[in-house]
Design a protein around this motif. Structure first.
Motif, PDB file in Angstrom:
ATOM      1  N   THR A 173       0.812  -1.218   0.000  1.00  0.00           N
ATOM      2  CA  THR A 173       0.000   0.000   0.000  1.00  0.00           C
ATOM      3  C   THR A 173       0.846   1.268   0.000  1.00  0.00           C
ATOM      4  O   THR A 173       0.294   2.372  -0.018  1.00  0.00           O
ATOM      5  CB  THR A 173      -0.948   0.048   1.221  1.00  0.00           C
ATOM      6  N   TYR A 174       2.168   1.130   0.029  1.00  0.00           N
ATOM      7  CA  TYR A 174       3.060   2.275   0.085  1.00  0.00           C
ATOM      8  C   TYR A 174       3.759   2.527  -1.240  1.00  0.00           C
ATOM      9  O   TYR A 174       4.200   1.604  -1.918  1.00  0.00           O
ATOM     10  CB  TYR A 174       4.134   2.082   1.157  1.00  0.00           C
ATOM     11  N   TYR A 175       3.873   3.801  -1.575  1.00  0.00           N
ATOM     12  CA  TYR A 175       4.799   4.221  -2.620  1.00  0.00           C
ATOM     13  C   TYR A 175       6.187   4.219  -1.975  1.00  0.00           C
ATOM     14  O   TYR A 175       6.345   4.614  -0.826  1.00  0.00           O
ATOM     15  CB  TYR A 175       4.458   5.622  -3.115  1.00  0.00           C
ATOM     16  N   MET A 176       7.184   3.793  -2.729  1.00  0.00           N
ATOM     17  CA  MET A 176       8.525   3.670  -2.171  1.00  0.00           C
ATOM     18  C   MET A 176       9.526   4.538  -2.932  1.00  0.00           C
ATOM     19  O   MET A 176       9.410   4.722  -4.158  1.00  0.00           O
ATOM     20  CB  MET A 176       8.983   2.222  -2.214  1.00  0.00           C
ATOM     21  N   GLY A 177      10.491   5.039  -2.193  1.00  0.00           N
ATOM     22  CA  GLY A 177      11.513   5.866  -2.818  1.00  0.00           C
ATOM     23  C   GLY A 177      12.889   5.591  -2.237  1.00  0.00           C
ATOM     24  O   GLY A 177      13.015   5.038  -1.147  1.00  0.00           O
ATOM     25  N   TRP A 178      13.898   5.952  -3.011  1.00  0.00           N
ATOM     26  CA  TRP A 178      15.283   5.938  -2.550  1.00  0.00           C
ATOM     27  C   TRP A 178      15.819   7.364  -2.618  1.00  0.00           C
ATOM     28  O   TRP A 178      15.656   8.058  -3.634  1.00  0.00           O
ATOM     29  CB  TRP A 178      16.141   5.036  -3.427  1.00  0.00           C
TER      30      TRP A 178
END
Length: 124
Positions: free
Chosen positions: A31-36
């Motif tokens: 359910t999460y958008y993920m980023g680096w």
């Protein structure tokens, strides 16, 4: 709430590759958008890459486009950052982050949860 743990950092020569992993706790990872993001000494934290919940869409900073690839495996609650053709200017602490909304995923302040970071050092 989600807890994030990065791994895979290290020392590599210019032109080498590393694969960072970010393992998330809980059963709501999908359910999460993920980023680096990354932060070099004396510099502000900067966006590197982001990916949508299902992994269909991705975004990259111009500085890493064509060299880095973000991906995710929702069955394993893990997001990855494959880094190829590394340069000394890629040296930084790399953080993964989770966002509950898709509003401006290129901005670190939009993310709700952060890992502790993993050091990447590229020698010349």
């Amino acid at each position: 709430q989600v807890q994030l743990v990065e791994s895979g950092g290290g020392l590599v020569q210019t032109g080498g590759s590393l694969r960072l992993s970010c393992a998330a706790s809980g059963r709501t990872f999908s359910t999460y958008y993920m980023g680096w993001f990354r932060q070099a000494p004396g510099k502000e934290r900067e966006f590197a890459a982001a990916i949508t919940k299902g992994g269909v869409s991705t975004w990259y900073a111009d500085s890493v486009k064509g060299r880095f690839t973000i991906s995710r495996d929702n069955a394993k609650n893990t997001v990855y950052l494959q880094m190829n053709s590394l340069k000394p200017e890629d040296t930084a602490v790399y953080y993964c982050a989770a966002a509950t909304t898709a509003s401006d995923l290129l901005t670190w302040a939009r993310y709700d949860y952060w890992g502790q970071g993993t050091q990447v050092t590229v020698s010349s």
